[in-house]
Design a protein around this motif. Sequence first.
Motif, PDB file in Angstrom:
ATOM      1  N   ASN A 131       0.867  -1.223   0.021  1.00 38.48           N
ATOM      2  CA  ASN A 131      -0.030   0.044  -0.123  1.00 38.48           C
ATOM      3  C   ASN A 131       0.922   1.147   0.090  1.00 38.48           C
ATOM      4  O   ASN A 131       0.619   2.254  -0.510  1.00 38.48           O
ATOM      5  CB  ASN A 131      -0.917  -0.015   1.104  1.00 38.48           C
ATOM      6  CG  ASN A 131      -1.628   1.113   1.236  1.00 38.48           C
ATOM      7  OD1 ASN A 131      -1.206   2.526   1.582  1.00 38.48           O
ATOM      8  ND2 ASN A 131      -2.940   1.124   1.186  1.00 38.48           N
ATOM      9  N   VAL A 134       2.415   1.840  -3.394  1.00 45.50           N
ATOM     10  CA  VAL A 134       1.576   2.129  -4.377  1.00 45.50           C
ATOM     11  C   VAL A 134       1.091   3.832  -4.250  1.00 45.50           C
ATOM     12  O   VAL A 134       0.916   4.594  -4.906  1.00 45.50           O
ATOM     13  CB  VAL A 134       0.382   1.493  -4.414  1.00 45.50           C
ATOM     14  CG1 VAL A 134      -1.060   2.137  -5.397  1.00 45.50           C
ATOM     15  CG2 VAL A 134       0.555   0.223  -4.859  1.00 45.50           C
ATOM     16  N   SER A 135       0.825   4.155  -2.747  1.00 48.60           N
ATOM     17  CA  SER A 135       0.625   5.553  -2.268  1.00 48.60           C
ATOM     18  C   SER A 135       1.867   6.551  -2.986  1.00 48.60           C
ATOM     19  O   SER A 135       1.388   7.485  -3.516  1.00 48.60           O
ATOM     20  CB  SER A 135       0.463   5.382  -0.874  1.00 48.60           C
ATOM     21  OG  SER A 135      -0.607   4.728  -0.424  1.00 48.60           O
ATOM     22  N   VAL A 138       1.399   6.735  -6.516  1.00 48.98           N
ATOM     23  CA  VAL A 138       0.347   7.772  -6.820  1.00 48.98           C
ATOM     24  C   VAL A 138       0.654   9.185  -6.472  1.00 48.98           C
ATOM     25  O   VAL A 138       0.381  10.035  -7.326  1.00 48.98           O
ATOM     26  CB  VAL A 138      -1.016   7.343  -6.201  1.00 48.98           C
ATOM     27  CG1 VAL A 138      -2.003   8.472  -6.423  1.00 48.98           C
ATOM     28  CG2 VAL A 138      -1.299   5.989  -6.505  1.00 48.98           C
ATOM     29  N   SER A 270      -8.343   9.004  -4.421  1.00 47.36           N
ATOM     30  CA  SER A 270      -7.382   8.142  -4.797  1.00 47.36           C
ATOM     31  C   SER A 270      -7.040   7.224  -3.564  1.00 47.36           C
ATOM     32  O   SER A 270      -6.846   5.865  -3.657  1.00 47.36           O
ATOM     33  CB  SER A 270      -6.048   8.423  -5.307  1.00 47.36           C
ATOM     34  OG  SER A 270      -5.648   9.332  -4.560  1.00 47.36           O
ATOM     35  N   LEU A 274      -7.627   3.527  -3.028  1.00 43.04           N
ATOM     36  CA  LEU A 274      -6.659   2.482  -2.573  1.00 43.04           C
ATOM     37  C   LEU A 274      -7.003   1.792  -1.364  1.00 43.04           C
ATOM     38  O   LEU A 274      -6.714   0.797  -1.040  1.00 43.04           O
ATOM     39  CB  LEU A 274      -5.164   3.268  -2.404  1.00 43.04           C
ATOM     40  CG  LEU A 274      -4.097   2.505  -2.020  1.00 43.04           C
ATOM     41  CD1 LEU A 274      -3.619   1.312  -2.892  1.00 43.04           C
ATOM     42  CD2 LEU A 274      -2.977   3.680  -1.697  1.00 43.04           C
ATOM     43  N   SER A 275      -7.790   2.486  -0.192  1.00 40.07           N
ATOM     44  CA  SER A 275      -7.902   1.859   0.731  1.00 40.07           C
ATOM     45  C   SER A 275      -8.948   0.830   0.791  1.00 40.07           C
ATOM     46  O   SER A 275      -8.752  -0.266   1.506  1.00 40.07           O
ATOM     47  CB  SER A 275      -8.562   2.932   1.873  1.00 40.07           C
ATOM     48  OG  SER A 275      -9.033   2.605   3.177  1.00 40.07           O
ATOM     49  N   THR A 278      -6.998  -2.383  -0.554  1.00 41.60           N
ATOM     50  CA  THR A 278      -6.292  -2.642   0.599  1.00 41.60           C
ATOM     51  C   THR A 278      -7.144  -3.837   1.421  1.00 41.60           C
ATOM     52  O   THR A 278      -6.577  -4.815   1.878  1.00 41.60           O
ATOM     53  CB  THR A 278      -5.438  -1.632   1.438  1.00 41.60           C
ATOM     54  OG1 THR A 278      -4.812  -0.882   0.402  1.00 41.60           O
ATOM     55  CG2 THR A 278      -4.653  -2.211   2.523  1.00 41.60           C
TER      56      THR A 278
END
Length: 326
Positions: A131, A134-135, A138, A270, A274-275, A278
């Motif tokens: 995560n 990816v964060s 982004v 976003s 993503l959350s 996840t």
Amino acid sequence: MEQIEEQFAFHRLARSWQQHRWWKPLLTALLGGVFYVVFIIMVLVTGIALASLTPAGVGPYFDALSVLDLSNPVMFAFTLVSLILMIPALALAALIMGPRPIGLLSSVAGRIRWRWLAVCAGVSVAVFLVNLAVSFGVGALFPAEAEPAPIPPETSTLLILLALSVLAVPFQAAAEEYVFRGFLMQAIGSWLRHPAFAILLPVPLFVLGHGYDPLGQADVAIFAIFAGWITWRTGGLEAAIAVHAVNNMTIFVLGAFGLVDVNSTEGSLSGLVLSAATMAVTAVVIVRLADRRGVARTRTVALRPVLEPTTPFPGPPLPSRPTPDH
């Protein structure tokens, strides 16, 4: 004599205690609230007494507590302690009003399943590392959505924040899980049978406890639904505690280094997507592991003995009456 056995899912565990009554969860909540207020007062009085012994006096500490700034060690410590105190308050209330054993608030096994908790923590760390990658990716691709990071604190402040993040944040996460996914789920489940009520009804209360904008609150709601569902699905709080603790520790450790703003109340689209992804991945992995390891989802309880129907003890045959001759 035959035993009647019944299986109870996590949200129905309060009813597995034979002395349960519908009104007892209400008294447990009331007592827990009273104990919590008493504990908070005790902490404040102790803190003021200790602060008055320092050369600076209580003034700087009152100034630090006047603003909700989680990058300030004093406010951060007070916030964590004020949440952690929910654990002893709830425990004392449950010891008085039930359910018993008190470990039923933890899992269907009547205790924390430590090995399973360690497995869930390992899964959470692995997923949150992905995560994070990816964060940051982004953030690099869409810098307009990325918030400017605050200035890193001094070394002494950094060490205090790191110590609090590693040592105290897991207990803060556990406290919230015991209240919202432990006690509240079981209280609602004792009144309403379907697990959806126990999973969803505590969500608004959990969201209101986090002062974010609508996107941020939607993010919190997704986590609350995930935590409630995974608790019901695995029969205990271990997975929810692990994910909650790892998530909060990650945020506060990054905040200690000045990589994120721990005081931010704004979410992003976003971040919300993503959350959700996840939580979905975490749920799939944890459920598969739970099934493979045979993690119990229900508690079997022998409710009461049933007396089998009995027949009279056979005695000697009664003498036949003589038949008159005709």
